[in-house]
Design an enzyme around this catalytic site. Structure first.
Site, PDB file in Angstrom:
ATOM      1  N   SER A   1      23.848  31.162  24.287  1.00  0.00           N
ATOM      2  CA  SER A   1      25.235  31.254  23.818  1.00  0.00           C
ATOM      3  C   SER A   1      26.090  30.117  24.369  1.00  0.00           C
ATOM      4  O   SER A   1      25.808  29.558  25.432  1.00  0.00           O
ATOM      5  CB  SER A   1      25.845  32.590  24.247  1.00  0.00           C
TER       6      SER A   1
HETATM    7  N1  SAH Z   1      22.396  35.785  26.138  1.00  0.00           N
HETATM    8  C1  SAH Z   1      21.363  34.985  25.553  1.00  0.00           C
HETATM    9  C2  SAH Z   1      21.514  35.029  24.051  1.00  0.00           C
HETATM   10  C3  SAH Z   1      20.238  34.950  23.373  1.00  0.00           C
HETATM   11  S1  SAH Z   1      20.310  35.075  21.619  1.00  0.00           S
HETATM   12  C4  SAH Z   1      21.472  33.566  26.058  1.00  0.00           C
HETATM   13  O1  SAH Z   1      22.600  33.105  26.266  1.00  0.00           O
HETATM   14  O2  SAH Z   1      20.462  32.898  26.226  1.00  0.00           O
HETATM   15  C5  SAH Z   1      19.954  36.788  21.388  1.00  0.00           C
HETATM   16  C6  SAH Z   1      18.636  37.277  21.884  1.00  0.00           C
HETATM   17  O3  SAH Z   1      18.514  38.635  21.485  1.00  0.00           O
HETATM   18  C7  SAH Z   1      17.412  36.561  21.313  1.00  0.00           C
HETATM   19  O4  SAH Z   1      16.640  36.070  22.367  1.00  0.00           O
HETATM   20  C8  SAH Z   1      16.686  37.648  20.515  1.00  0.00           C
HETATM   21  O5  SAH Z   1      15.289  37.520  20.557  1.00  0.00           O
HETATM   22  C9  SAH Z   1      17.157  38.900  21.218  1.00  0.00           C
HETATM   23  N2  SAH Z   1      17.071  40.110  20.410  1.00  0.00           N
HETATM   24  C10 SAH Z   1      17.347  40.263  19.091  1.00  0.00           C
HETATM   25  N3  SAH Z   1      17.178  41.542  18.726  1.00  0.00           N
HETATM   26  C11 SAH Z   1      16.777  42.224  19.824  1.00  0.00           C
HETATM   27  C12 SAH Z   1      16.443  43.588  20.077  1.00  0.00           C
HETATM   28  N4  SAH Z   1      16.480  44.530  19.111  1.00  0.00           N
HETATM   29  N5  SAH Z   1      16.081  43.936  21.336  1.00  0.00           N
HETATM   30  C13 SAH Z   1      16.034  43.005  22.332  1.00  0.00           C
HETATM   31  N6  SAH Z   1      16.337  41.705  22.150  1.00  0.00           N
HETATM   32  C14 SAH Z   1      16.707  41.311  20.914  1.00  0.00           C
END
Ligand code: SAH
Length: 201
Positions: free
Chosen positions: A52
Site C-alpha cells: 500500500s
Molecule cells: N498491507 C499489505 C497490502 C497487501 S495487498 C501491504 O502493504 O503490503 C492485499 C493482500 O491481501 C494481498 O497480499 C492478497 O493476497 C491478500 N488477500 C486477498 N484476499 C485475502 C483473503 N481472503 N485472506 C487473506 N489475504 C487476502
C-alpha cells in the site's frame, strides 16, 4: 517519506509517525522497485498484489487508535510492511495471508528486522482466527463488498475495525467499524482503491 507524505498531511499520532520513521520500507519492496520504496504510491510485490501507499498505511494505522496493549488481527499480510508498523506499536499482531509465497517473504522480512510479536497464518482471512479471538483491533487491507461475518464476531466489545468496502475498480471507501454492546456502527473515512479480498481459497 514521513515528513513529506505523512506529517505534512493529516497524520498526527506520534506513535504512527515514530513507527513509520523506524521501519525501512525498502525491506518490503523487491528488485526493480526498490529505488521507489519511499515514493508516494503503492508498488507491485508479485502475484498481482501491491504494497500500500505509505499515506494509506499511516491513515489506517492512525484510524485504529492503537494502544500499547492492543491485540490486532490483520487480513492481507502482503509484503508485511503494514504488519511491521502495527507490531511496533501494539502488543501482538495476528496476520493472515492467502498467498503462501507472500507469507514466507513477509515472515523473513520481519525476522530480519527482529520483530517477534507477530503470528502468521496462511489461509483465507474471511474466517478470521478464532483461536485467538476476540481482537481489540482488526485491519483488512483488501477490498470486500461486505464486512465478513466472522470478523464482526471476532471483534472485541469496544473494539475498532478498519476495512475498505466496495467493488474492485468501483468506488471503495475505508470504513471504520466500532463495536459497542454488540452493536456495530460504521463511518466512511476515505475513498481508496485496494485489490479484492478473495472469497475462495
Ligand atoms: N498491507 C499489505 C497490502 C497487501 S495487498 C501491504 O502493504 O503490503 C492485499 C493482500 O491481501 C494481498 O497480499 C492478497 O493476497 C491478500 N488477500 C486477498 N484476499 C485475502 C483473503 N481472503 N485472506 C487473506 N489475504 C487476502
Amino acid at each position: 517519506m514521513v515528513r513529506e507524505q505523512i506529517s505534512s498531511r493529516d497524520i498526527i499520532d506520534p506513535k504512527v509517525i515514530s513507527a513509520m520513521s523506524k521501519i525501512p520500507r525498502e525491506q518490503f519492496v523487491t528488485g526493480k522497485y526498490k529505488h521507489l520504496a519511499y515514493s508516494d504510491q503503492p508498488l507491485p510485490i508479485g502475484k498481482n498484489q501491491t504494497i500500500s501507499q505509505p499515506y494509506v498505511v499511516a491513515f489506517m494505522t492512525q484510524a485504529l487508535q492503537l494502544k500499547r496493549d492492543s491485540r490486532v488481527l490483520e487480513i492481507g499480510t502482503g509484503s508485511g510492511y503494514q504488519t511491521a508498523v502495527l507490531a511496533s506499536i501494539a502488543k501482538e499482531v495476528y496476520t493472515i495471508e492467502v498467498i503462501k509465497s507472500l507469507v514466507d517473504n513477509a515472515r523473513d522480512s520481519l525476522k530480519q528486522l527482529g520483530i517477534k510479536n507477530v503470528r502468521f497464518k496462511h489461509s483465507n482471512g474471511r474466517a478470521g482466527w478464532q483461536e485467538f479471538a476476540p481482537f481489540d483491533r482488526i485491519i483488512v487491507t483488501a477490498a470486500s463488498e461486505d464486512i465478513p461475518r466472522c470478523l464482526q464476531d471476532q471483534l472485541a466489545d469496544g473494539g475498532l475495525m478498519i476495512i475498505p468496502v466496495g467493488r474492485q475498480h468501483w468506488s471503495q471507501d475505508l470504513v471504520l467499524v466500532t463495536k459497542k454492546k454488540n452493536r456495530l456502527s460504521k463511518e466512511k473515512l476515505l475513498p481508496v482503491r485496494f485489490v479484492p479480498l478473495v472469497k475462495k481459497h
